[in-house]
Structure formats: C-alpha cells, structure tokens
Design an enzyme around this catalytic site. Structure first.
Site, PDB file in Angstrom:
ATOM      1  CB  CYS A  62      -0.915  -0.003   1.216  1.00  0.00           C
ATOM      2  SG  CYS A  62      -0.014   0.142   2.772  1.00  0.00           S
ATOM      3  CB  ALA A  65       3.876  -0.461   2.441  1.00  0.00           C
ATOM      4  NE  ARG A  96      12.501  -1.603   1.942  1.00  0.00           N
ATOM      5  CZ  ARG A  96      13.031  -0.391   1.984  1.00  0.00           C
ATOM      6  NH1 ARG A  96      13.164   0.240   3.150  1.00  0.00           N
ATOM      7  NH2 ARG A  96      13.410   0.220   0.899  1.00  0.00           N
ATOM      8  CG  HIS A 196       7.997   4.686  -3.708  1.00  0.00           C
ATOM      9  ND1 HIS A 196       7.859   3.833  -4.768  1.00  0.00           N
ATOM     10  CD2 HIS A 196       8.249   3.911  -2.624  1.00  0.00           C
ATOM     11  CE1 HIS A 196       8.033   2.591  -4.353  1.00  0.00           C
ATOM     12  NE2 HIS A 196       8.266   2.611  -3.056  1.00  0.00           N
TER      13      HIS A 196
HETATM   14 FE1  CFM Z   1      13.215   0.282  -5.059  1.00  0.00          FE
HETATM   15 FE2  CFM Z   1      12.629  -2.091  -5.207  1.00  0.00          FE
HETATM   16 FE3  CFM Z   1      11.187  -0.321  -3.769  1.00  0.00          FE
HETATM   17 FE4  CFM Z   1      13.701  -1.053  -3.003  1.00  0.00          FE
HETATM   18 FE5  CFM Z   1      12.609  -2.956  -1.352  1.00  0.00          FE
HETATM   19 FE6  CFM Z   1      11.581  -4.018  -3.582  1.00  0.00          FE
HETATM   20 FE7  CFM Z   1      10.093  -2.265  -2.199  1.00  0.00          FE
HETATM   21 MO1  CFM Z   1      10.611  -4.610  -1.260  1.00  0.00          MO
HETATM   22  S1  CFM Z   1      14.563  -1.430  -4.866  1.00  0.00           S
HETATM   23  S2  CFM Z   1      12.697   0.807  -3.010  1.00  0.00           S
HETATM   24  S3  CFM Z   1      14.499  -1.887  -1.155  1.00  0.00           S
HETATM   25  S4  CFM Z   1      11.371  -0.548  -5.843  1.00  0.00           S
HETATM   26  S5  CFM Z   1      12.674  -4.923  -2.011  1.00  0.00           S
HETATM   27  S6  CFM Z   1      12.328  -4.146  -5.731  1.00  0.00           S
HETATM   28  S7  CFM Z   1       9.519  -4.002  -3.155  1.00  0.00           S
HETATM   29  S8  CFM Z   1      10.857  -2.573  -0.300  1.00  0.00           S
HETATM   30  S9  CFM Z   1       9.264  -0.335  -2.688  1.00  0.00           S
HETATM   31  C1  HCA Z   2       6.689  -3.329   1.171  1.00  0.00           C
HETATM   32  C2  HCA Z   2       7.997  -3.783   1.752  1.00  0.00           C
HETATM   33  C3  HCA Z   2       8.536  -5.010   1.082  1.00  0.00           C
HETATM   34  C4  HCA Z   2       7.719  -6.241   1.384  1.00  0.00           C
HETATM   35  C5  HCA Z   2       8.457  -7.501   1.093  1.00  0.00           C
HETATM   36  C6  HCA Z   2       7.687  -8.769   0.911  1.00  0.00           C
HETATM   37  C7  HCA Z   2       9.976  -5.200   1.597  1.00  0.00           C
HETATM   38  O1  HCA Z   2       6.552  -3.233  -0.047  1.00  0.00           O
HETATM   39  O2  HCA Z   2       5.811  -3.064   1.935  1.00  0.00           O
HETATM   40  O3  HCA Z   2       6.544  -8.786   0.466  1.00  0.00           O
HETATM   41  O4  HCA Z   2       8.297  -9.802   1.180  1.00  0.00           O
HETATM   42  O5  HCA Z   2      10.879  -5.263   0.804  1.00  0.00           O
HETATM   43  O6  HCA Z   2      10.149  -5.305   2.804  1.00  0.00           O
HETATM   44  O7  HCA Z   2       8.595  -4.815  -0.317  1.00  0.00           O
END
Ligand code: CFM
Ligand code: HCA
Length: 542
Positions: A62, A65, A96, A196
């Site tokens: 979401c 998150a 995370r 983001h």
């Molecule tokens: Fe960039 Fe990602 Fe993301 Fe990320 Fe992550 Fe991710 Fe995420 Mo989980 S590099 S910031 S550190 S888009 S692993 S592939 S999904 S938290 S929002």
């Molecule tokens: C997020 C965080 C997440 C979740 C990871 C997962 C992360 O998007 O809320 O589903 O295992 O990297 O911690 O992407």
C-alpha cells in the site's frame, strides 16, 4: 521434459489466460507480455501502474508501506510515528532488514529498533484521534529528544478525517524541532508507488537543503534509492572509500536527518532504484542544479560499468585510474567464483517478481552465473521501468485511481504515456556520459522466449512454475511458502531472507554461492506435495 525453447510463449500465455473470465483475461493479457521488439525503437507495450483487478491475489502493498516503510523507515534518527491501528506500525517494523550504523552520527541516535504508533482504537475512530496524536508526539519528544518526528496517516485516519498537518504544525511550534506529517493513507493510488512520491515530496519540502556546511572531499555524491537491505549500503560505501568517492547522503539506507539536510552540497546524484526516488532527484536538479544519473551496483559487470561512469562524469584522470585499479583488484575473486558456480548452474532458469527495480537489476547476477531469466516482473513499476528509454518516465496516475480505466495502453497510447523518439529526448551529456538514460527491463531480456509480467497474480505464478519448472524463484514473503511447496528453492529478493549483502563485487560473490547452495541442495528432491503422494486427495478436493 521439453526444453523451454521448444515452447511457444504466446501459446503458453493463451493457455494461462484461458482460465480467467473473458473480461479479466482481456485486462491481464496487457500485463502479461512476451518480450519482443515492436520496431527498431520500442518494445511491445505493457500495462503497468494501474489498479489490480479486485479478487485477484496480488503481491502488492500500500501507499503507507511505500512512504513509511520504504523511503522514510531506514533513517535512524527520525521518530517515525504511525498514526493508525497498531498492525500498520508493527508489520512495517524492520521486516525489510534495512540496517544502520548509528556510530557515524555524533549523537548516536537510533530509533529504528522501536515501533512508534498512536495505536488508535474504536474510541478514536468514533470521536477523532488528533488528541491522541498530540499526546504521542509529546511523549516521544519527552522520552527521546529527537531532532525530527514524522507522522504517517493510515487508511482509517484518512477515513475519519484527522488533520495531521495542523497537529504537526502546532507541535513543531511548541517543541521547536522538525515535525511534519505524510498523507500516505494506505488506499491512496494503486500500490506502494504513490507512497514513494508522497515521501519524496515531504523530504524535499521539509528536510533537504537546511544545512549548507561544505564538507571536505574531491568527489561528493549522494546515493539515491539504496536502502541498505542486508548491509548493501555498507559495502557500497566501503568500495567508494577505496576509490576516493565520498557519500554525503544516502536516500535512505543507513541515513540520518543530518545527512539529508546537507545533501544539496553534493556534486552528483547517483540513482540505484529509480522507481522510488526519481522525484527527489528531479527536484534537486531543478532547485540546486545537481545532475543525476542511474547506476547499478548489483552484478560485478554493472558495478564496474557504474564506477567507470562516475569517474568519467568527473573526467579526472586520477579518479579514472584509481577506479580501474580497484576494478582489476576486485575482479580477480569475482571471476574465479563465476567460473566455479557456472559449472553447476549454467543454463538453469530463474524467475523473479519483486517491487520496482530489483526484478531488473538482479538479472545481472543471474547472467553472471550463466543462468537464464525466463520471466520477470514488477509489482508497482511504471511503463518506463519495463520498456526503457522510449517511453516518457513516470506520467504518474498514482494519486488518481478513479481514472484508471480510461488510461488504457491500447485505447489511448499517447495519453497514457506517450512514446518519444530518442533524438528528441533530453540527453544531457558530460564528458561523453549520457546522464538521462531510462533503461528498462525489457531491452535486457532475451527476445521472443522470455516474459515481462506486471503485478503477477498467484494463479499466473503457479502456472508459470508448473510449465517452466525454474531452478529458482525469487519474490517476497507472501510467495515464499507457496513456491517451496512446489519443491523448489525460493529466494527473497526483498529481505534477502537472512542473507546479504549482495551489492558490488564482494556481494556478487556472496550471492553466487548462496544461489549455488540453494539450487544444488539435495533437500528439494525429498519434497513431495501431499497430492503427489496421495493422488486421491486431488480427486477429493476437485
Ligand atoms: Fe526500489 Fe525495489 Fe522499492 Fe527497493 Fe525494497 Fe523491492 Fe520495495 Mo521490497 S529497490 S525501493 S528496497 S522498488 S525490495 S524491488 S519491493 S521494499 S518499494
Ligand atoms: C513493502 C515492503 C517489502 C515487502 C516484502 C515482501 C519489503 O513493499 O511493503 O513482500 O516480502 O521489501 O520489505 O517490499
């Protein structure tokens, strides 16, 4: 078993889509694409960044998150206070695996080990939660004396209409530290991506640019979109130090409010994950004239290429030479490891479905092991993250989920995200380095045999696993055990399970051997699903 090269991917796709009701199949078909060039310039378009079809089991998270967990969460000395029911704060609390080193800021503050929440309950939902929020800010201030407190709205807060911004303004005045709120209610937009954007705006408006102290250092950069999962930022920092490059601030792995405030004094912004932080990069370029470019420290080859790109940007022979020395030194062990693991992994298949950048970046590491990525996809990336530089970056529909039906790739390709020819694209150059390249996942995948699948559903995941039987499947915690029940290893590319770091040269070696161990473990041969052992079960539950 048939080789994957003998399968017709369009037929495979048709077979998977056939199970859906016609309307759903029509929609999902646009997200499920066989990687193909459409013409010299562009790839088959993919639908992305639109609402998930209700009822489908998706990997997505979401807005809250994306804002609180992803962008703001990794900063150690901000008190990140979730205004909402306790679950939201709890489930976004260090799962995370973003690490930090508090010894690098003078006050040593580290609040990441705490979970701050107003813990609203029925009473606040009915009578309002502003009073409780004020009390929570006061209490956090009294106990921890932080430099900054930020407040995050969750779904119910948006629904009951608490005005977090007036509360934070009042408390900022009263307490004399930076306090502001993020309207990142979970339901906003269609995924984490909206969060983001909200976080980027807040950082830029309230934090970046407040401290003009000029630090020592010849080459000063910010590292954007690196979140120090499993210690990645630590070893990037170590490598930079070896090369003589100084990181002023990372956004936001291993970061501090102090670093953010001073970040506008850097020469250059390096972007690791473009999806989550491109808005800050653009705003810093506009306001402070700091150029940005994409780099990738996942995979030894792309690490070397990124270091060379940075050195070439500065155009300073001393840095260029130093970087070459470091690369040569590091590549000795890397090449040895590659040759070793390739004897056991060459030709094996991998699938990866994560987030908004790693499903692309990690393909580099698998290539280096001699493995083939047969299918990959993002949860919430936008079209440019897939198709590359030939679509405009991020015309975002995040904040307006109501108009999503209209924004259909096929119905109105120009309105959705107009394609632009390369020569018309802004290509700022410095020392021969093209700063703005929007390289995507599709151009790096093998044509005609491989797939890009956006916002994949659990049903599609299981079908792809059954058909292709990959040697390894990479995704997140929600997929992990379903995949393992198919009798195959599953690597989390979000949290790295309990592993990491995987960035730069040392991390690459670490990753090769981790995947080698997982794939070549004998344990998978012993796993039989209950229905394989007792075929009558399938009949019983049919
Ligand atoms: Fe960039 Fe990602 Fe993301 Fe990320 Fe992550 Fe991710 Fe995420 Mo989980 S590099 S910031 S550190 S888009 S692993 S592939 S999904 S938290 S929002
Ligand atoms: C997020 C965080 C997440 C979740 C990871 C997962 C992360 O998007 O809320 O589903 O295992 O990297 O911690 O992407």
């Amino acid at each position: 078993a048939t080789s994957w090269r003998e399968l017709d991917p369009e037929e495979v796709k048709k077979g998977i889509m056939a199970k859906y009701p016609p309307k759903v199949a029509r929609k999902r078909s646009k997200h499920f694409v066989v990687n193909k060039k459409k013409d010299e310039q562009s790839y088959e378009p993919i639908q992305a960044n639109v609402r998930t079809i209700p009822g489908i089991i998706s990997q997505r998270g979401c807005c809250y998150a994306g804002c609180k967990g992803v962008v703001m969460g990794p900063t150690r000395d901000i008190i990140n206070l979730t205004h909402g029911p306790i679950g939201c704060g709890f489930y976004s609390w260090l799962t995370r695996r973003n690490q930090t080193d508090p010894s690098t800021t003078p006050d040593g503050h580290n609040f990441m080990t705490y979970c701050f929440s107003t813990d609203i309950e029925d009473k606040e939902v009915i009578f309002g939660g502003e009073k409780k929020l004020k009390q929570a800010i006061q209490e956090a201030f009294d106990i921890f004396k932080p430099k900054m407190i930020s407040v995050f709205s969750t779904c119910p807060i948006g629904l009951i209409g608490d005005d977090i911004h007036s509360v934070t303004r009042e408390m900022q005045e009263k307490l004399g530290i930076t306090i502001f709120g993020f309207s990142c209610e979970g339901y906003k937009g269609v995924s984490q991506s909206a969060g983001h954007h909200v976080a980027n705006n807040g950082l830029f408006m309230h934090v970046i640019g407040q401290d003009d102290t000029v630090q020592e250092g010849e080459y000063k950069v910010n590292l954007l979109g690196e979140y120090n999962i499993g210690g990645d930022e630590f070893i990037i920092d170590e490598l930079f130090e070896k090369c003589g490059i100084k990181i002023i601030s990372t956004f936001s792995g291993n970061s501090s409010v102090d670093h953010f405030r001073n970040s506008h004094t850097a020469d250059l912004n390096l972007i690791m994950c473009h999806r989550s932080i491109n808005y800050v990069a653009d705003m810093m370029e506009e306001k402070y004239g700091i150029p940005w470019m994409k780099i990738n420290f996942l995979g030894a080859k792309s690490t070397a290429a990124s270091l060379r790109k940075i050195a070439q940007y500065y155009g300073d022979q001393k840095l260029i030479d130093r970087v070459e020395e470091v690369i040569a030194e590091e590549m000795v062990d890397v090449e040895k490891a590659q040759a070793d693991v390739q004897t056991r992994l060459k030709g094996k298949l991998a699938m990866m479905f994560v987030g908004g950048s790693r499903a692309h970046h990690y393909q580099e590491l698998f290539n280096e092991m001699g493995m083939q990525t047969i299918a990959a996809g993002y949860e919430f990336a936008h079209r440019d993250d897939y198709e590359g530089r030939h679509v405009l970056p991020s015309i975002t529909v995040d904040s307006d989920s109501r108009n999503i039906e209209e924004l259909d790739v096929e119905k109105d390709p120009t309105r959705y995200n107009p394609r632009i020819p390369e020569d018309e694209m802004e290509q700022e150059e410095r020392h021969g380095i093209k700063l703005k390249t929007y390289d995507g996942m599709m151009p790096d995948m093998e044509e005609n045999f491989t797939y890009s699948i956006d916002d994949i559903s659990q049903y599609e995941t299981e079908k792809m696993i059954e058909i292709y039987k990959p040697a390894i499947f990479c995704a997140g915690i929600k997929e992990k055990y379903m995949v393992q029940k198919h009798g195959m290893p599953m690597k989390q590319l979000h949290s790295y399970d309990s592993g990491g770091p995987y960035a730069v040269f040392k991390g690459a070696i670490n990753f090769y051997y981790e995947i080698d161990r997982m794939i070549n473990s004998k344990v998978w041969g012993h796993i039989r699903a209950p229905w394989e052992e007792n075929p009558e079960l399938a009949a019983m539950y049919a």
